[in-house]
Design a protein around this motif. Structure first.
Motif, short mmCIF file in Angstrom:
data_model
loop_
_atom_site.label_atom_id
_atom_site.label_comp_id
_atom_site.label_asym_id
_atom_site.label_seq_id
_atom_site.Cartn_x
_atom_site.Cartn_y
_atom_site.Cartn_z
N SER A 526 0.83 -1.21 0.00
CA SER A 526 0.00 0.00 0.00
C SER A 526 0.86 1.25 0.00
O SER A 526 2.08 1.19 0.19
N ASN A 530 -2.74 8.40 -2.15
CA ASN A 530 -3.06 7.81 -3.45
C ASN A 530 -3.28 8.84 -4.55
O ASN A 530 -3.69 8.47 -5.66
N ALA A 601 -2.62 2.67 -8.66
CA ALA A 601 -2.44 2.92 -7.22
C ALA A 601 -2.32 4.40 -6.89
O ALA A 601 -2.46 4.79 -5.72
#
Length: 868
Positions: A526, A530, A601
Motif C-alpha cells: 500500500s 493515493n 495505485a
C-alpha cells in the motif's frame, strides 16, 4: 679580506703530509737572514688519493732588525686628472692629499717628482723644493681620458737617472679603467723590472664593490705586492692612505727578494691555481719563482694547488724544496732554505659497479662475480658479517662463493689490504611454502580472517585469494593473517603468498567461497497517499515486505527518488512529475530484479485554473505632451511575463510583485486619453478604461528688452551693462552678436552682464533666450569701438633724408596686427612689446618734419619726425 687602505690577495701554496700525522709546517732560516724575514709553509691535507687537490700556503713576513733605518727614495707621484675625476670632488681631494704627502716627506733624505695625466702625461722633475712641487700640483686641471700606460712610462723615464743610493719609487692614483689594460700592465711590469717599487691607490665610487671593480683589480696587479696596493671609497680617507705610504717609504725588512719553490716530481702543479698571487710567480714545469722588490713587516701570502701524478705509487714523498735570496737596505745578501713537509699518496678507493647475480639462496654456495675497479691483491669479501670464499681476483673483478646468509638484503663489502673498502647489496632469498589455511571457507562477501601456515615468510609478505590481494598481517616466518576479500563467484579458489623479495608460492584450491541462499521476494502492499499534483514532489510512504536498501520505485514509467529507508517493510519517496492527469501503476524493484506492483495505485490530479488579472489604479494617471515618466500599476494576479499596453502601444514593464509593476510612459506629441491594458501569458487580461491622459503644457510669456544701460564699449569686452525689460527667466542666456555674455545677476526685469570680447568693431544686436527657447532681439543696439592706442615718444626724433636708421616707437596697446606709415607711406615694423615697436626709416625726397602714424583697427596715434 680587503680593508679600507689595502687589499690582501691570498695565493695558494700546497704542502702534503701523511694521513697518520697532523698538517705540517716549518719555519726555517739561516742565522744570517732569520732576523730579517721568516717563511712558513703549510698544507691543508695530510694525504692525497687519485685526483684530489691540496692547497699549499707560503707565508712570508718581514722582521726588520732596526725600524729607524730609512733608505733614501726618489718618488714620482702619478696623479689622474681625467674627466671622471670630477665626480665626488676627486681631483680636489687628490691634489690636497698630494700636497700633504709632499709636506710629510723628509726631503733631506728623499726627492719627489710629479706626473699628471689624462690623454697625455705632463711632469715636474724630482726635487727637494716642497713649495715648488706643491705649486705645480695647484696647476693640475681636469682633462680627457685615462692613458695610464703613458703616465707610468713617463715616470719610469724620470727615474732612469735616480740617485745611486736611492730606491726609485712610483705612487700612482687613478679612479678610472685605463684606456688599455694590457698597456698599463706592461708599463708597470717594465717599471718593476727596472727595480722600481710600485705603490697603487684606486679611487673608487662611494658605493662601489672593490671586489668587482676592474680599475681596482688592475691597480692591484700593477703594484709591487698586495701590501703595496690601497683603495678608498669616494675619496674619503685619501689623506690617510698617502700618510701611510709616506710612513712606509724607505722602511723595509728585505729587498730584491727572490723565492724559488720547486715541487717534487711525484706531484704536479694545478694550472692557473697561482694566478691570483700578487706578484704572480713565473712558472716553469714544477718550479714557481716570485720576485718581490721589497718586503715590509706585513705578512705576504702566496698560494697554489698540487695533485699527485697518475704514475705516482702509494707512499710518502717530500713536497719539494723552497729557497730564498734577498738583500737588506745596505745591499748585503742573505739566503734562506725552508724544509718542506712530506705527504702520503694513497691507493685509490675500491669501487663496486655491479654484483652478478644480485640475489642467491640463503644456503649459500653460489658463484657471484663482483665487477668494479681498484681491487688490490689479497682483498677480502664479506656478505654481511660472513666472509665469502675468493675464487679469482683482478683489479676490476673478483669471483667468490657466497657464504650462508639470512633471508633479506645484506651489505657486500670488498676490503682492500690498505683498509679502504667498497660497498654493494645482495639479496638472500628462500622460497616460501603453504601447508594449511584455517578456516578454509567463508561467505562470498568476505571480511572473515584466515590463518596461513607455512615457512620462509618475510615481514611485508602479501596474501592473494583468487588473485585478489587480501589485507595481510605478518606474525612469524611461518604464520600470516589475512582478511578475505569479497568474491563475485562461489566455489574453490587458489591462495598465493608473495614475499617482498619477489619469491612466492601458490596453493591450488585452498579456499572455498560458499554459495549464498536465494534472496527473499519483494512485496508492495500500500501507499500512504493515493493522489497528488501533476508537478509531483509529494512525500509518500510505501508499505510491504523485503525492500532492499537499494530498491527502486516507479510511478508509471517515471522513477521516484527514495529519500528514506526505514526498514525492509517501509520506505519513503518523492513523487515524480507527470505529463497528464489520471491513474498510474506503482512498482517497487529490488537490485536482484524481483519486483512488485499495484495497478492504478496513484492518481495525478489536474491543476486548478489560474485567476484572471485585475488593474485597480496607477500611481500617476497624467503627463504633459512631450514628457516621459515612470509610474506604478497596481492590481492582482499579475504574471512576471505579463505585457502592458497604453492604447494600442506595448510599453516597457518591470515586474515587482504579482500586485505591483513599474511601467514606462512614452512621449506623446498630442493631448489624449487612452486605455491601460494588462495581458497575462495565458491570454487573460484586464483593462482600465481611460486610465491615462496626455495634456498640452501652458507656455510662459516671451522675454522683451526695453533698454541697455550703455550702448557702446571697446572690443576688449568686460564692460558692465544692465539690460532692462520683462519676462526674464532663471537660466536665460544673453548674446552680443554671436558671442555669449557673462551673466552676473538676474531678476524678472533686469539682467546684469559683462560684455564678451569682440573680433569686429561696429554695431551688433543684443539677444536674450529663455530656457523655453523663446527669445527677443534688439537689433543694432550696441556699438563695439577699437581699443585706443597712444604714441608717446621716439628713440630718435630726427635723421638723414637718406633714411635707413632704426627708430623705436614707444606707446601703449601695440600689437602684431597694426599699420605704420611715415608721411603717408606704409612701412614694415618689428613688434617688440605692447609698449614699443621698431621701424627702419625710409628715405625722404626733401628735408622737413613728417608724421609717423600707428593705426590699430581704426584707432590711430601720430608723432612727428624731422628729416635733416
Amino acid at each position: 679580506m680587503k680593508r679600507q687602505h689595502y687589499i690582501r690577495t691570498t695565493l695558494l701554496v700546497v704542502a702534503l703530509l701523511f694521513s697518520f700525522i697532523l698538517p705540517y709546517s716549518t719555519n726555517a732560516a739561516t742565522p744570517s737572514g732569520s732576523d730579517l724575514m721568516k717563511i712558513t709553509k703549510t698544507v691543508d691535507v695530510n694525504s692525497l688519493v687519485e685526483n684530489d687537490i691540496a692547497n699549499v700556503t707560503l707565508s712570508i713576513k718581514g722582521t726588520p732588525k732596526d725600524s729607524t733605518i730609512v733608505r733614501p727614495n726618489d718618488v714620482i707621484l702619478i696623479v689622474d686628472k681625467s674627466g671622471s675625476m670630477q665626480s665626488d670632488n676627486r681631483l680636489t681631494a687628490a691634489k690636497n692629499a698630494t700636497k700633504e704627502f709632499i709636506d710629510l716627506m723628509d726631503l733631506t733624505k728623499h726627492q719627489v717628482g710629479i706626473v699628471d695625466f689624462s690623454d697625455n702625461a705632463s711632469s715636474y722633475p724630482l726635487t727637494t723644493d716642497a713649495a715648488a712641487a706643491k705649486a705645480y700640483v695647484d696647476t693640475i686641471q681636469l682633462a680627457g681620458s685615462t692613458n695610464t700606460g703613458d703616465a707610468v712610462r713617463k715616470a719610469t723615464a724620470m727615474l732612469a737617472n735616480h740617485r745611486p743610493d736611492a730606491q726609485p719609487t712610483i705612487v700612482i692614483l687613478t679612479d678610472g679603467a685605463a684606456n688599455s689594460t694590457p698597456d698599463a700592465l706592461a708599463s708597470a711590469k717594465a717599471a718593476k723590472d727596472a727595480g722600481i717599487i710600485f705603490y697603487s691607490i684606486a679611487l673608487l665610487g662611494p658605493n662601489e664593490d672593490p671586489a668587482a671593480s676592474a680599475p681596482n683589480k688592475l691597480l692591484e696587479d700593477m703594484s709591487t705586492s698586495a701590501d703595496h696596493h690601497h683603495f678608498v671609497l669616494g675619496s674619503v680617507g685619501l689623506s690617510d692612505v698617502y700618510k701611510k705610504i709616506v710612513e712606509e717609504i724607505g722602511l723595509a725588512s728585505a729587498y730584491n727578494v727572490q723565492i724559488t719553490d720547486t715541487v717534487s716530481p711525484e706531484f704536479e702543479i694545478v694550472p692557473g691555481s697561482y694566478d691570483n698571487n700578487i706578484p704572480k710567480p713565473t712558472v716553469n714545469g714544477n718550479t714557481l719563482e716570485w720576485d718581490v722588490q721589497e718586503l715590509k713587516s706585513k705578512e705576504l701570502t702566496f698560494t697554489y694547488q698540487i695533485r699527485a701524478k697518475n704514475t705516482t705509487q702509494a707512499g710518502k714523498y717530500p713536497l719539494g724544496k723552497t729557497s730564498t735570496v734577498f738583500e737588506d737596505h745596505q745591499k748585503t745578501s742573505y739566503s734562506l732554505d725552508t724544509v718542506n713537509p712530506s705527504i702520503a699518496v694513497l691507493n685509490p678507493k675500491p669501487v663496486i659497479s655491479s654484483i652478478n647475480p644480485e640475489k642467491g639462496l640463503t644456503t649459500g654456495g653460489e658463484t657471484v662475480t663482483i665487477t668494479g675497479k681498484n681491487f688490490l691483491p689479497g682483498a677480502k669479501v664479506y656478505f654481511g658479517t660472513n666472509q665469502a670464499t675468493v675464487i679469482s681476483e683482478t683489479p676490476n673483478e673478483i669471483v667468490v662463493t657466497t657464504p650462508v646468509g639470512a633471508q633479506g638484503l645484506v651489505e657486500v663489502k670488498v676490503l682492500n689490504i690498505d683498509g679502504q673498502f667498497a660497498l654493494g647489496n645482495f639479496q638472500y632469498y628462500a622460497d616460501p611454502t603453504i601447508t594449511s589455511i584455517s578456516p578454509a571457507e567463508g561467505e562470498m562477501t568476505g571480511g572473515n580472517r584466515v590463518t596461513v601456515i607455512g615457512s620462509n615468510y618475510m615481514n611485508g609478505a602479501k596474501v592473494f585469494i583468487n588473485g585478489i590481494e587480501a589485507v595481510t598481517q605478518f606474525s612469524t616466518t611461518s604464520k600470516l593473517y589475512a582478511t578475505v576479500p569479497a568474491s563475485l563467484i562461489d566455489g574453490t579458489v587458489d591462495v598465493k603468498v608473495v614475499n617482498p623479495d619477489g619469491t612466492e608460492v601458490e596453493h591450488a584450491n585452498a579456499y572455498t567461497y560458499l554459495t549464498p541462499p536465494p534472496p527473499p521476494i519483494i512485496q508492495l502492499d500500500s501507499l500512504s497517499a493515493n493522489s497528488g499534483k501533476l508537478t509531483g514532489g509529494e512525500s509518500v510512504y510505501l508499505f510491504g515486505a523485503n525492500f532492499d536498501r537499494n530498491v527502486k520505485v516507479y510511478f508509471g514509467d517515471k522513477e521516484a527518488v527514495v529519500n528514506y529507508y526505514a526498514n525492509s517493510s517501509k520506505i519513503r519517496v518523492n513523487v515524480p512529475e507527470a505529463v497528464s492527469e489520471g491513474f498510474v501503476m506503482v512498482k517497487a524493484e529490488n537490485p536482484d530484479g524481483s519486483s512488485s506492483e499495484l495497478v492504478n495505485a496513484y492518481e495525478y490530479l489536474a491543476p486548478p485554473p489560474t485567476p484572471a488579472p485585475e488593474i485597480s489604479n496607477l500611481s500617476d494617471a497624467a503627463a504633459l505632451t512631450g514628457e516621459q515618466k515612470t509610474v506604478y500599476l497596481f492590481g492582482k494576479n499579475i504574471s512576471s511575463s505579463a505585457k502592458v499596453y497604453l492604447g494600442d502601444e506595448e510599453i516597457v514593464m518591470d515586474f515587482v510583485t504579482n500586485s505591483k509593476v513599474r511601467i514606462k510612459i512614452p512621449i506623446s506629441t498630442q493631448a489624449k486619453t487612452v486605455d491601460v491594458k494588462l495581458v497575462n501569458p495565458d491570454g487573460q487580461s484586464a483593462i482600465l478604461v481611460g486610465g491615462f491622459t496626455y495634456t498640452e503644457p501652458v507656455m510662459d510669456p516671451s522675454p522683451s528688452i526695453t533698454s541697455l544701460s550703455s550702448s557702446s564699449g571697446t572690443v576688449a569686452g568686460n564692460e558692465s551693462i544692465t539690460i532692462s525689460g520683462y519676462n526674464f527667466k532663471k537660466g536665460i542666456k544673453v548674446y552680443f552678436g554671436d558671442r555669449a555674455a557673462t551673466i552676473v545677476s538676474i531678476t524678472d526685469t533686469e539682467i546684469q552682464v559683462k560684455t564678451p570680447v569682440s573680433s569686429v568693431t561696429g554695431l551688433i544686436s543684443v539677444k536674450v533666450v529663455n530656457p523655453d527657447l523663446q527669445e527677443f532681439i534688439l537689433n543694432d543696439s550696441y556699438h563695439y569701438t577699437p581699443i585706443p592706442i597712444t604714441v608717446t615718444s621716439l628713440s630718435s626724433t630726427s635723421g638723414s633724408v637718406k633714411g635707413g636708421n632704426s627708430v623705436t616707437i614707444y606707446g601703449t596697446n601695440f600689437s602684431n596686427s597694426m599699420t605704420v606709415t611715415v608721411n603717408g607711406q606704409e612701412v614694415k615694423y618689428t613688434y617688440l612689446a605692447a609698449n614699443r615697436i621698431r621701424i627702419s626709416m625710409p628715405a625722404a625726397e626733401t628735408a622737413g618734419t613728417v608724421d609717423i602714424t600707428v593705426d590699430k583697427a581704426g584707432a590711430q596715434a601720430s608723432i612727428q619726425y624731422t628729416y635733416n
